[in-house]
Design a protein around this motif. Structure first.
Motif, PDB file in Angstrom:
ATOM      1  N   TRP A  95      37.256  30.032 -33.660  1.00 15.51           N
ATOM      2  CA  TRP A  95      37.674  30.909 -34.769  1.00 15.51           C
ATOM      3  C   TRP A  95      37.351  32.362 -34.450  1.00 15.51           C
ATOM      4  O   TRP A  95      36.252  32.846 -34.772  1.00 15.51           O
ATOM      5  N   THR A 106      42.754  19.489 -38.051  1.00 17.10           N
ATOM      6  CA  THR A 106      42.299  19.395 -36.656  1.00 17.10           C
ATOM      7  C   THR A 106      43.270  18.598 -35.771  1.00 17.10           C
ATOM      8  O   THR A 106      42.962  18.334 -34.611  1.00 17.10           O
ATOM      9  N   HIS A 127      35.498  24.228 -37.910  1.00 12.95           N
ATOM     10  CA  HIS A 127      35.151  25.167 -36.844  1.00 12.95           C
ATOM     11  C   HIS A 127      33.951  24.710 -36.018  1.00 12.95           C
ATOM     12  O   HIS A 127      33.407  25.496 -35.253  1.00 12.95           O
ATOM     13  N   GLU A 128      33.582  23.444 -36.156  1.00 17.27           N
ATOM     14  CA  GLU A 128      32.685  22.882 -35.139  1.00 17.27           C
ATOM     15  C   GLU A 128      33.526  22.479 -33.929  1.00 17.27           C
ATOM     16  O   GLU A 128      33.014  22.240 -32.850  1.00 17.27           O
ATOM     17  N   GLU A 178      29.559  33.104 -44.369  1.00 18.01           N
ATOM     18  CA  GLU A 178      30.417  33.590 -43.273  1.00 18.01           C
ATOM     19  C   GLU A 178      30.821  35.011 -43.572  1.00 18.01           C
ATOM     20  O   GLU A 178      30.815  35.437 -44.734  1.00 18.01           O
ATOM     21  N   SER A 200      32.052  22.083 -40.466  1.00 18.63           N
ATOM     22  CA  SER A 200      33.337  22.738 -40.720  1.00 18.63           C
ATOM     23  C   SER A 200      34.296  22.282 -39.628  1.00 18.63           C
ATOM     24  O   SER A 200      33.860  21.853 -38.547  1.00 18.63           O
ATOM     25  N   ILE A 237      37.348  23.709 -33.895  1.00 18.37           N
ATOM     26  CA  ILE A 237      38.427  24.705 -33.745  1.00 18.37           C
ATOM     27  C   ILE A 237      37.792  26.082 -33.530  1.00 18.37           C
ATOM     28  O   ILE A 237      37.063  26.569 -34.399  1.00 18.37           O
ATOM     29  N   ALA A 274      31.373  29.965 -36.164  1.00 13.38           N
ATOM     30  CA  ALA A 274      31.809  28.854 -35.303  1.00 13.38           C
ATOM     31  C   ALA A 274      30.643  28.341 -34.457  1.00 13.38           C
ATOM     32  O   ALA A 274      30.474  27.124 -34.280  1.00 13.38           O
ATOM     33  N   LYS A 288      28.353  26.180 -36.592  1.00 18.11           N
ATOM     34  CA  LYS A 288      28.890  24.850 -36.914  1.00 18.11           C
ATOM     35  C   LYS A 288      28.961  23.977 -35.659  1.00 18.11           C
ATOM     36  O   LYS A 288      28.756  22.755 -35.721  1.00 18.11           O
TER      37      LYS A 288
END
Ligand code: NAD
Length: 261
Positions: free
Chosen positions: A152, A251, A147-148, A96, A145, A150, A159, A162
């Motif tokens: 970001w 989450t 972030h699949e 990342e 993550s 949430i 993101a 993910k």
């Protein structure tokens, strides 16, 4: 301990550091055969191999770039040549970098998608192909993550990669369930690994992340490894197509804590 993992062969990508290293160590403790994929020749995985041997597991290190088709094929070949099987594939390698989206270069976008999403695709495809050919009811675990799910900002490519992992996991789970191959993801929250080293070295930044975790602390790599061995074992035999969130509750909308909102 999961007795059925003894003698099973697992490939873990990006396993020289962080979550991959912790998972390799844990599978070694389960006396599995571990193929440790590492990216750079500067990464010395021999101490990890020795440690796995000391626990009664077997291990080899294989250098390779998961975004390169030939390298991923090489990983599966190594598993077959050294251990005669491939039972579990863990697509863990990931990168990342922070860039506001209006400045995100195509090069940066492609690099993250190539490693995180294309790398996992190649790992899934090669593993499934091998498992089908050898009649193995294998298990595939993709390291996603939070972030699949949430969003970001400043990490658009990450993101997106993910989010892609989520649908890839679900689609493959559906496609290969009739063959007994289970495909699941693990979505870590904030875990103390090299990917977060700079952030967590700064006490203010660390505290700001801890505030996002209802359980109140940054996770340990071993806590993700514990989820991985469960998903790989027969204890999760009826589980496929899920994302297992190991995130201390991140989450679950922590900003609503205490009746806010
Ligand atoms: P890490 O940086 O320690 O591990 C990533 C590993 O991937 C490194 O060993 C790196 O050398 C390797 N790698 C990078 N590019 C590669 C390539 N092209 N081919 C093969 N290997 C490559 O960080 P980590 O936290 O252990 O990350 C592991 C996975 O967990 C990543 O997919 C990451 O997105 C995910 N994740 C981590 C966290 C966290 O808080 N640590 C949270 C959510 C998801």
């Amino acid at each position: 301990m999961y007795q059925d993992l003894q003698g099973q062969t697992v490939i873990i990508t990006g396993a020289a550091t962080g979550l991959g290293e912790a998972m390799a160590r844990r599978f070694g403790q389960e006396k599995a055969n571990v193929v440790i994929n590492y990216y750079s020749s500067n990464q010395d995985v021999q101490p990890l191999i020795d440690e796995i041997h000391s626990h009664g597991g077997q291990a080899i290190g294989v250098q390779g770039d998961v975004s390169k088709e030939a390298d991923v094929k090489k990983l599966v070949q190594a598993a077959h040549q050294h251990f005669g099987s491939l039972d579990i594939m863990i697509n863990n390698a990931g990168i990342e970098n922070e860039v506001p989206s209006q400045d995100l270069s195509l090069t940066d976008w492609q690099q993250v998608i190539d490693v995180n999403l294309t790398g996992a695709f190649l790992g899934c495809r090669e593993a499934v192909d091998y498992m089908l050919e050898h009649g193995i009811k294998g298990r595939i675990i993709n390291i996603s993550s939070v972030h699949e799910t949430i969003p970001w900002p400043h990490f658009l490519h990450y993101a997106a990669s993910k989010g892609g992992i989520k649908m890839m996991t679900e689609t493959l789970a559906l496609e290969f369930a009739p063959k007994g191959i289970r495909v699941n993801s693990i979505a870590p929250g904030a875990i103390n690994t090299p990917i977060n080293a700079l952030k967590f070295a700064n006490p203010k930044l660390r505290a700001s992340v801890e505030e996002l975790v209802p359980l109140g602390y940054i996770g340990r790599p071993e806590e993700i490894a514990a989820a991985a061995v469960w998903l790989a074992s027969s204890e999760s035999s009826y589980v496929t197509g899920i994302t297992l969130f190991a995130d201390g509750g991140m989450t679950k909308y922590p900003s609503f804590q205490g009746g806010r909102g």
